[in-house]
Enzyme design. Structure first.
Site, PDB file in Angstrom:
ATOM      1  N   SER A  16       0.820  -1.218   0.000  1.00  0.00           N
ATOM      2  CA  SER A  16       0.000   0.000   0.000  1.00  0.00           C
ATOM      3  C   SER A  16       0.852   1.266   0.000  1.00  0.00           C
ATOM      4  CB  SER A  16      -0.911   0.012   1.232  1.00  0.00           C
ATOM      5  OG  SER A  16      -1.591   1.254   1.332  1.00  0.00           O
ATOM      6  N   LYS A  69     -14.389  -3.785   4.529  1.00  0.00           N
ATOM      7  CA  LYS A  69     -15.202  -2.578   4.404  1.00  0.00           C
ATOM      8  C   LYS A  69     -16.644  -2.766   4.866  1.00  0.00           C
ATOM      9  CE  LYS A  69     -12.442  -0.537   0.721  1.00  0.00           C
ATOM     10  NZ  LYS A  69     -12.441   0.081  -0.620  1.00  0.00           N
ATOM     11  N   ASP A 105     -14.451   6.453  -0.730  1.00  0.00           N
ATOM     12  CA  ASP A 105     -14.190   5.756  -1.992  1.00  0.00           C
ATOM     13  C   ASP A 105     -15.034   6.319  -3.128  1.00  0.00           C
ATOM     14  OD1 ASP A 105     -12.204   3.924  -1.309  1.00  0.00           O
ATOM     15  OD2 ASP A 105     -13.640   2.409  -0.642  1.00  0.00           O
TER      16      ASP A 105
END
Length: 287
Positions: A16, A69, A105
């Site tokens: 990441s 999520k 997002d």
């Protein structure tokens, strides 16, 4: 000097770029800012326990990624309206004793799409994936004015549930906020017929990530004239985008989405307004 402790919970997150993206931007604001990776592959997949531990250790907030999520939601005290509607959270802010879930997002993808594929036809778009990221991307696409959005998922029930949620949401808000948008589910077996007449394809599954290499659909279903967007950003050029570009398709990689969602999360964590252009430059350097 004001200090912040933040992090990312998810699986396979070693590659990441969120830590340097956040920490470099914070340095420009004169903040002491630490961003840690909390990998469920190493720490265990009990997202509730990770959340509680982070709060005890004084974290100010967390980003949440695949596959947490949706699993994180039962462990939160409050959801923003968009996160509640989407049923997906990618940002958690610790506000005193409360953990509040947000979704950056969808705004991140919307901004990336607007900048990266200007003028792209949106009469009919096919989206692969109805998970946490897929829910956000689908909402963004309808908000941007897609007329018909066909959502395809390996789990047909999940695709149907997301389509129903989105259709109801946009019907309620259409008069004030949105162009007409209609979401419908479909099966993977319908992909050849769907892509033969669609304007664009959006890929919103983990396939193509460093830990999930490969193509999310048969390459022969791609064709010139179809634009292709991928939300995967490690690597920036996935196998899907490579095949699409070879055919002459307009493409959008996941870099813009990760930068803009990070910028919006940074604002939630710190209250400071980030410089998205500077963060895009940082991404270019990092990749």
């Amino acid at each position: 000097m004001t200090s912040y402790l933040t992090g990312l919970i998810g699986s396979g997150i070693g590659p990441s770029l969120s830590p340097p993206l956040h920490e470099r931007e914070a340095a420009h604001h004169g903040l002491r800012y630490v961003y840690r990776l909390l990998d469920t592959d190493r720490l265990g997949d009990d997202v509730g326990e990770l959340l509680r531990t982070a709060r005890r250790f004084g974290y100010d907030g967390l980003n949440i990624t695949h596959p947490c999520k949706q699993a994180v939601i039962p462990h939160l005290d409050e959801l923003s309206p968009d996160a509640a509607m989407l049923g997906a959270v990618n940002t958690v802010v610790f506000d005193g004793e409360r953990a509040v879930g947000h979704n950056t997002d969808w705004t991140g993808f919307a901004e990336s799409f607007t900048r990266g594929l200007p003028g792209a036809a949106t009469r009919h778009v096919v989206q692969l994936g109805a998970g946490g990221a897929g829910a956000a991307v689908a909402y963004a696409l309808l908000t941007l004015g897609v007329d018909v959005l066909t959502i395809v998922d390996a789990d047909p029930a999940r695709a149907a549930a997301l389509a129903d949620r989105l259709a109801a949401r946009h019907a309620d808000r259409h008069a004030v906020h949105h162009r007409a948008g209609r979401a419908r589910p479909s099966g993977t077996g319908d992909l050849p017929a769907l892509l033969a007449e669609a304007d664009g394809l959006v890929h919103a599954t983990p396939t193509g990530m460093a830990h999930h290499p490969g193509l999310p659909l048969p390459a022969e279903l791609l064709r010139p004239g179809l634009w292709v967007a991928d939300i995967v950003y490690r690597p920036l050029e996935t196998e899907l985008l490579k095949r699409a570009r070879a055919l002459g398709c307009r493409t959008l990689d996941g870099g813009g989405m990760v930068v803009f969602q990070a910028a919006h999360a940074f604002r939630l964590f710190t209250g400071r307004t980030p410089d998205a252009e500077r963060m895009l430059a940082h991404l270019t350097e990092l990749t």
